[in-house]
Design an enzyme around this catalytic site. Structure first.
Site, PDB file in Angstrom:
ATOM      1  N   SER A   1       0.881  -1.200  -0.001  1.00 35.60           N
ATOM      2  CA  SER A   1      -0.048  -0.128  -0.151  1.00 35.60           C
ATOM      3  C   SER A   1       0.854   1.326   0.001  1.00 35.60           C
ATOM      4  CB  SER A   1      -1.058  -0.053   1.203  1.00 35.60           C
ATOM      5  OG  SER A   1      -1.432   1.316   1.552  1.00 35.60           O
TER       6      SER A   1
ATOM      7  N   TYR B   1      -2.477  -1.022  10.480  1.00 33.96           N
ATOM      8  CA  TYR B   1      -2.438  -1.162   8.979  1.00 33.96           C
ATOM      9  C   TYR B   1      -1.114  -0.902   8.532  1.00 33.96           C
ATOM     10  CZ  TYR B   1      -4.188  -1.263   4.114  1.00 33.96           C
ATOM     11  OH  TYR B   1      -4.325  -1.509   2.699  1.00 33.96           O
TER      12      TYR B   1
END
Length: 260
Positions: A142, A155
């Protein structure tokens, strides 16, 4: 077994994972799907993709929160298809909260699925890939593997970790023709992103439109969501001979987010 490649894509019952699995199948690879969802809907996806492409499309419902299930899924895929050439670690979940209120069980779950499951699947696949002297491992990271945002401690930690894991595996596989790379998408409007909009609205006291424009797309200079098909195309490219010397990279598909 013939020359047809075999791929396994985790978290591929929807979203980015399904997009990647679809691209692989259309390119002529046998594919093992994995993910959560309604059993009838998943079977519809599996059979439809198999019918459309003419390749073998399997489904394995392994719970990737469990290390033994990760390695069992790899062994099952190799047993069924006779080989495993391409492994894509895509499965992930998200939770948004200030760190002082972040539930410990949510943190543990995010680390288990977004990071540890990739360790376990790679660990299970690496011996076979080295023996075959061919393997392409792609980890879906990401933009949050490079930069941080508030309220996403678990995350961001997991995605930074997945890039570190990618680099290590790339070095270990280099002389065995096993390549390991990561793709770092910006915001893709998948179910995962949709699901965090209400939490972000609450955490930041914003409307939905404000979250999309002022939070999600604020960091992407193009002011556009990344498309699933764009991420899938990069993943497919990484399995081609043109990408043979790309190893240990984290390719940004983020509209310029991490260029800032």
């Amino acid at each position: 077994m013939g020359e047809r490649r075999a791929a396994l894509v985790t978290g591929s019952s929807s979203g980015i994972g399904l997009g990647i699995a679809t691209a692989f199948a259309k390119a002529g690879m046998d594919v093992t799907l994995n993910g959560l969802g309604d059993a009838a809907e998943i079977e519809k996806i599996r059979s439809g993709l198999e019918r459309e492409t003419g390749v073998t499309v399997r489904y394995d419902g392994a719970n990737l929160m469990q290390p033994d299930a990760c390695t069992g899924m790899i062994e099952s895929a190799i047993g069924a298809l006779g080989r495993l050439d391409v492994l894509v670690n895509n499965a992930g979940i998200q939770f948004v909260s200030p760190i002082e209120d972040f539930p410990v069980d949510k943190y543990n779950a995010i680390i288990a699925l977004n990071l540890s499951s990739a360790f376990h699947t790679i660990r299970g696949a690496m011996r076979a890939m080295k023996a075959a002297r061919y393997g392409r491992i792609i980890n879906i990271a990401s933009a949050h593997g490079h930069v941080a945002s508030p309220f996403k401690s678990a995350y961001v930690a997991a995605k930074h970790g997945i890039i570190g894991l990618t680099k290590t595996v790339a070095l270990e596989g280099a002389t065995f023709n096993v390549r390991c790379n990561a793709i770092s998408p910006g915001y893709v409007l998948t179910g995962l992103v949709e699901s965090q909009i209400p939490d972000t609205m609450k955490a930041r006291n914003m409307t939905r439109e404000q979250v999309i424009n002022d939070v999600l797309l604020a960091a992407q200079p193009t002011k556009e969501f990344v498309k699933v098909e764009q991420v899938a195309s990069v993943a497919l490219f990484l399995t081609t001979p043109a990408a043979d010397e790309i190893n240990g990279a984290a390719l940004n598909v983020d509209g310029g987010w991490t260029a800032q």
